[in-house]
Design a protein around this motif. Structure first.
Motif, PDB file in Angstrom:
ATOM      1  N   ALA A 167       0.844  -1.195   0.000  1.00  0.00           N
ATOM      2  CA  ALA A 167       0.000   0.000   0.000  1.00  0.00           C
ATOM      3  C   ALA A 167       0.878   1.244   0.000  1.00  0.00           C
ATOM      4  CB  ALA A 167      -0.916  -0.006   1.217  1.00  0.00           C
ATOM      5  N   SER A 168       0.496   2.234  -0.777  1.00  0.00           N
ATOM      6  CA  SER A 168       1.296   3.450  -0.874  1.00  0.00           C
ATOM      7  C   SER A 168       0.871   4.469   0.182  1.00  0.00           C
ATOM      8  CB  SER A 168       1.139   4.093  -2.256  1.00  0.00           C
ATOM      9  OG  SER A 168       1.786   5.352  -2.284  1.00  0.00           O
ATOM     10  N   PRO A 169       1.821   4.974   0.989  1.00  0.00           N
ATOM     11  CA  PRO A 169       1.494   6.021   1.959  1.00  0.00           C
ATOM     12  C   PRO A 169       1.473   7.417   1.336  1.00  0.00           C
ATOM     13  CG  PRO A 169       3.791   5.420   2.185  1.00  0.00           C
ATOM     14  CD  PRO A 169       3.222   4.527   1.106  1.00  0.00           C
ATOM     15  N   ARG A 170       1.687   7.510   0.032  1.00  0.00           N
ATOM     16  CA  ARG A 170       1.768   8.814  -0.631  1.00  0.00           C
ATOM     17  C   ARG A 170       0.456   9.246  -1.276  1.00  0.00           C
ATOM     18  NH1 ARG A 170       6.480   6.075  -1.280  1.00  0.00           N
ATOM     19  NH2 ARG A 170       8.405   7.179  -0.742  1.00  0.00           N
ATOM     20  N   ILE A 171      -0.494   8.333  -1.416  1.00  0.00           N
ATOM     21  CA  ILE A 171      -1.758   8.666  -2.074  1.00  0.00           C
ATOM     22  C   ILE A 171      -2.563   9.642  -1.227  1.00  0.00           C
ATOM     23  CG2 ILE A 171      -3.965   7.703  -2.862  1.00  0.00           C
ATOM     24  CD1 ILE A 171      -2.491   5.167  -3.598  1.00  0.00           C
ATOM     25  N   ARG A 172      -3.184  10.618  -1.892  1.00  0.00           N
ATOM     26  CA  ARG A 172      -4.013  11.599  -1.206  1.00  0.00           C
ATOM     27  C   ARG A 172      -5.488  11.288  -1.431  1.00  0.00           C
ATOM     28  NH1 ARG A 172      -1.016  16.160   0.275  1.00  0.00           N
ATOM     29  NH2 ARG A 172       1.127  16.124  -0.527  1.00  0.00           N
ATOM     30  N   ASP A 173      -6.299  11.531  -0.414  1.00  0.00           N
ATOM     31  CA  ASP A 173      -7.729  11.304  -0.547  1.00  0.00           C
ATOM     32  C   ASP A 173      -8.393  12.537  -1.161  1.00  0.00           C
ATOM     33  OD1 ASP A 173      -7.925  13.244   1.443  1.00  0.00           O
ATOM     34  OD2 ASP A 173      -8.454  11.841   3.035  1.00  0.00           O
ATOM     35  N   GLY A 174      -9.714  12.559  -1.153  1.00  0.00           N
ATOM     36  CA  GLY A 174     -10.431  13.663  -1.773  1.00  0.00           C
ATOM     37  C   GLY A 174     -10.183  15.004  -1.115  1.00  0.00           C
ATOM     38  N   LYS A 175      -9.715  15.014   0.113  1.00  0.00           N
ATOM     39  CA  LYS A 175      -9.390  16.254   0.824  1.00  0.00           C
ATOM     40  C   LYS A 175      -7.924  16.628   0.692  1.00  0.00           C
ATOM     41  CE  LYS A 175     -12.937  15.518   4.361  1.00  0.00           C
ATOM     42  NZ  LYS A 175     -13.189  15.338   5.818  1.00  0.00           N
ATOM     43  N   GLY A 176      -7.179  15.837  -0.090  1.00  0.00           N
ATOM     44  CA  GLY A 176      -5.762  16.115  -0.268  1.00  0.00           C
ATOM     45  C   GLY A 176      -4.893  15.617   0.861  1.00  0.00           C
ATOM     46  N   GLN A 177      -5.428  14.745   1.706  1.00  0.00           N
ATOM     47  CA  GLN A 177      -4.676  14.240   2.844  1.00  0.00           C
ATOM     48  C   GLN A 177      -4.014  12.901   2.541  1.00  0.00           C
ATOM     49  OE1 GLN A 177      -7.657  14.200   6.062  1.00  0.00           O
ATOM     50  NE2 GLN A 177      -6.538  15.897   6.975  1.00  0.00           N
ATOM     51  N   THR A 178      -2.777  12.765   2.981  1.00  0.00           N
ATOM     52  CA  THR A 178      -2.102  11.470   2.950  1.00  0.00           C
ATOM     53  C   THR A 178      -2.444  10.729   4.245  1.00  0.00           C
ATOM     54  OG1 THR A 178      -0.124  12.276   4.066  1.00  0.00           O
ATOM     55  CG2 THR A 178      -0.188  12.488   1.660  1.00  0.00           C
ATOM     56  N   ALA A 179      -2.041   9.471   4.317  1.00  0.00           N
ATOM     57  CA  ALA A 179      -2.241   8.713   5.551  1.00  0.00           C
ATOM     58  C   ALA A 179      -1.502   9.370   6.714  1.00  0.00           C
ATOM     59  CB  ALA A 179      -1.754   7.272   5.355  1.00  0.00           C
ATOM     60  N   LEU A 180      -0.346   9.957   6.428  1.00  0.00           N
ATOM     61  CA  LEU A 180       0.426  10.664   7.453  1.00  0.00           C
ATOM     62  C   LEU A 180      -0.370  11.844   8.008  1.00  0.00           C
ATOM     63  CD1 LEU A 180       3.139  10.874   8.944  1.00  0.00           C
ATOM     64  CD2 LEU A 180       4.013  12.210   7.015  1.00  0.00           C
ATOM     65  N   ASP A 181      -1.063  12.570   7.135  1.00  0.00           N
ATOM     66  CA  ASP A 181      -1.908  13.682   7.583  1.00  0.00           C
ATOM     67  C   ASP A 181      -2.995  13.194   8.528  1.00  0.00           C
ATOM     68  OD1 ASP A 181      -1.004  16.132   6.233  1.00  0.00           O
ATOM     69  OD2 ASP A 181      -1.500  15.085   4.387  1.00  0.00           O
ATOM     70  N   VAL A 182      -3.583  12.045   8.211  1.00  0.00           N
ATOM     71  CA  VAL A 182      -4.683  11.519   9.025  1.00  0.00           C
ATOM     72  C   VAL A 182      -4.219  11.285  10.458  1.00  0.00           C
ATOM     73  CG1 VAL A 182      -6.267   9.573   9.352  1.00  0.00           C
ATOM     74  CG2 VAL A 182      -5.862  10.477   7.042  1.00  0.00           C
ATOM     75  N   ILE A 183      -3.047  10.659  10.615  1.00  0.00           N
ATOM     76  CA  ILE A 183      -2.537  10.375  11.961  1.00  0.00           C
ATOM     77  C   ILE A 183      -2.119  11.658  12.680  1.00  0.00           C
ATOM     78  CG2 ILE A 183      -0.674   9.273  13.248  1.00  0.00           C
ATOM     79  CD1 ILE A 183      -2.817   7.353  12.340  1.00  0.00           C
ATOM     80  N   LEU A 184      -1.406  12.535  12.000  1.00  0.00           N
ATOM     81  CA  LEU A 184      -0.954  13.781  12.636  1.00  0.00           C
ATOM     82  C   LEU A 184      -2.135  14.662  13.026  1.00  0.00           C
ATOM     83  CD1 LEU A 184       2.122  14.608  10.375  1.00  0.00           C
ATOM     84  CD2 LEU A 184       2.161  13.833  12.756  1.00  0.00           C
ATOM     85  N   GLU A 185      -3.163  14.675  12.211  1.00  0.00           N
ATOM     86  CA  GLU A 185      -4.353  15.454  12.554  1.00  0.00           C
ATOM     87  C   GLU A 185      -5.010  14.915  13.819  1.00  0.00           C
ATOM     88  OE1 GLU A 185      -8.193  15.427  10.147  1.00  0.00           O
ATOM     89  OE2 GLU A 185      -7.297  17.344   9.527  1.00  0.00           O
ATOM     90  N   GLN A 186      -5.021  13.585  13.965  1.00  0.00           N
ATOM     91  CA  GLN A 186      -5.592  13.005  15.179  1.00  0.00           C
ATOM     92  C   GLN A 186      -4.728  13.332  16.398  1.00  0.00           C
ATOM     93  OE1 GLN A 186      -7.638   9.306  15.314  1.00  0.00           O
ATOM     94  NE2 GLN A 186      -7.321   8.881  13.159  1.00  0.00           N
ATOM     95  N   LEU A 187      -3.418  13.321  16.222  1.00  0.00           N
ATOM     96  CA  LEU A 187      -2.533  13.685  17.333  1.00  0.00           C
ATOM     97  C   LEU A 187      -2.708  15.154  17.728  1.00  0.00           C
ATOM     98  CD1 LEU A 187       0.714  11.806  16.237  1.00  0.00           C
ATOM     99  CD2 LEU A 187      -0.460  11.497  18.428  1.00  0.00           C
ATOM    100  N   TRP A 188      -3.032  15.986  16.766  1.00  0.00           N
ATOM    101  CA  TRP A 188      -3.221  17.408  17.032  1.00  0.00           C
ATOM    102  C   TRP A 188      -4.588  17.682  17.677  1.00  0.00           C
ATOM    103  CZ3 TRP A 188      -0.947  21.782  17.813  1.00  0.00           C
ATOM    104  CH2 TRP A 188      -1.586  23.000  17.581  1.00  0.00           C
ATOM    105  N   ASP A 189      -5.604  16.940  17.265  1.00  0.00           N
ATOM    106  CA  ASP A 189      -6.977  17.223  17.703  1.00  0.00           C
ATOM    107  C   ASP A 189      -7.327  16.669  19.079  1.00  0.00           C
ATOM    108  OD1 ASP A 189      -7.499  18.578  15.372  1.00  0.00           O
ATOM    109  OD2 ASP A 189      -8.490  16.894  14.375  1.00  0.00           O
ATOM    110  N   SER A 190      -6.676  15.585  19.482  1.00  0.00           N
ATOM    111  CA  SER A 190      -7.108  14.930  20.720  1.00  0.00           C
ATOM    112  C   SER A 190      -5.943  14.254  21.433  1.00  0.00           C
ATOM    113  CB  SER A 190      -8.190  13.881  20.395  1.00  0.00           C
ATOM    114  OG  SER A 190      -8.474  13.085  21.507  1.00  0.00           O
ATOM    115  N   LYS A 191      -5.996  14.264  22.761  1.00  0.00           N
ATOM    116  CA  LYS A 191      -4.991  13.588  23.578  1.00  0.00           C
ATOM    117  C   LYS A 191      -5.422  12.161  23.932  1.00  0.00           C
ATOM    118  CE  LYS A 191      -2.092  17.044  24.036  1.00  0.00           C
ATOM    119  NZ  LYS A 191      -1.955  17.759  25.291  1.00  0.00           N
TER     120      LYS A 191
END
Length: 288
Positions: A167-191
Motif C-alpha cells: 500500500a502506498s502512503p503517498r496517495i491523497r484522498d479527496g481532501k488532499g490528505q495522505t495517511a500521514l496527515d490523518v494520523i498527525l491530525e488526530q494527534l493534534w486534535d485529541s490527547k
C-alpha cells in the motif's frame, strides 16, 4: 393481469424476500459453506427497486462473509471465484466502479484473517493490480484508500500489514490528505489514545511516506507541542530539518527490499534481533 395472478405474484415476491433474508442470516450464523452455496445459487428477490429474481453474486456473498467474519466461506469464495468475489457488487452499491469495498470493509470491521486472504489473492491475480490502493467513492467516502481508513480507525497492525503488502502512503484522498496527515491530525486534535496514534505514525515512517503533507505547516508553527509529543529527532525529521535516525533509515531500506507478496513472513525471516522487528507478537499469525 387477473386478481389471482397478482396475488400469486405477490406471494412469490414475499417468499423470495424471505429467502433473501435467510441467506443473510445463514452467513451471520456461520452455517457450513455447502449450505451457503446452495442458498446463494437459489433465485431470490434482490433488494433493489424493480429488481427481478436472480442469484446472489460471489461479490455480494463475500461482503456478507466479511461483515460476519465467516472465514471458511470467505476462503471458499476467494478460492473458487478469486476475481468475481472482489468485484464491485452492482452499480447501486457505489458510483465508483474502481473501488475495493471488500478490502475497505475488512479494515473497517477489523477482519484481519480475511484481510490476509484478500491480499493473497490480489498478489496472485494480474487483473487485481494496484487493488490495495483503490480509493473509496469520492462522493461518499472522500476517496479514502484502505490505508486511510486504517489510520482513521487507529488499526496499527492493519496499517503495518497494508504497507508491507505494498500500500502506498503517498496517495491523497479527496481532501488532499495522505495517511500521514490523518494520523498527525488526530494527534493534534485529541490527547485520547496517544500511544496508539504514535505507534501508527511509527509504522508509516518505516515505509518512507512523502514528507510533503498538509499538516507540515501545523508542525512548523507549533514546535514545542510536537517536540514534546514526538521527540526532537522525529519532529525534525518530519519538518525536514534533520535526516532520519540510523535505525529508521536502516529499516526503511530493509523493508523496501522485501517482496510485498511474502509480508509479514518475510519480516520474521530477517536475520536481525526480534526486538528490532516492527511486527508485534500478536500480529505474527497473519501469514500470507
Amino acid at each position: 393481469m387477473s386478481v389471482s395472478q397478482a396475488s400469486l405474484q405477490e406471494e412469490q415476491s414475499r417468499e423470495c424476500r424471505f429467502l433473501s433474508y435467510m441467506f443473510y442470516q445463514a452467513v451471520r450464523d456461520q452455517k457450513p459453506v455447502w449450505t451457503l452455496e446452495d442458498m446463494r445459487t437459489m433465485k431470490c428477490f434482490y433488494w433493489e427497486e424493480n429488481a427481478s429474481e436472480r442469484c446472489y453474486s460471489p461479490s455480494e456473498a463475500m461482503l456478507y462473509a466479511v461483515v460476519h467474519d465467516h472465514r471458511p466461506y470467505a476462503q471458499h469464495l476467494l478460492s473458487h471465484f478469486p476475481e468475481d468475489a472482489l468485484r464491485m457488487p452492482g452499480d447501486k452499491f457505489c458510483c465508483c466502479p474502481s473501488s475495493a469495498p471488500h478490502l475497505a470493509m475488512a479494515v473497517t470491521y477489523d477482519r484481519r484473517d480475511i484481510l490476509a486472504m484478500i491480499l493473497e489473492v490480489a498478489h496472485r491475480r494480474p487483473a487485481l493490480g494496484a487493488y490495495i490502493d483503490r480509493t473509496g467513492c469520492f462522493h461518499l467516502e472522500d476517496g479514502k484508500t484502505p490505508l486511510h481508513l486504517a489510520c482513521e480507525l487507529l488499526r496499527a497492525e492493519t496499517i503495518l500489514v497494508l504497507l508491507g503488502n505494498g500500500a502506498s502512503p503517498r496517495i491523497r484522498d479527496g481532501k488532499g490528505q495522505t495517511a500521514l496527515d490523518v494520523i498527525l491530525e488526530q494527534l493534534w486534535d485529541s490527547k485520547v489514545n496517544v500511544e496508539s496514534k504514535k505507534r501508527c505514525l511509527d509504522y508509516l515512517l518505516l515505509f518512507r511516506p512523502s514528507l510533503q503533507f498538509k499538516m507540515k505547516a501545523v508542525l512548523q508553527e507549533h514546535p514545542g507541542y510536537w517536540t514534546a509529543l514526538l521527540g526532537d529527532d522525529k519532529y525534525r525529521y518530519l519538518v525536514g530539518s534533520r535526516p532520519a535516525t540510523l535505525y529508521l533509515r536502516a529499516m526503511q531500506t530493509v523493508l523496501q527490499c522485501l517482496p510485498p507478496s511474502h509480508f509479514p513472513r518475510s519480516v520474521q525471516e530477517l536475520p536481525i534481533p526480534h526486538a528490532l522487528k516492527p511486527l508485534p507478537a500478536h500480529c505474527k499469525k497473519l501469514q500470507l
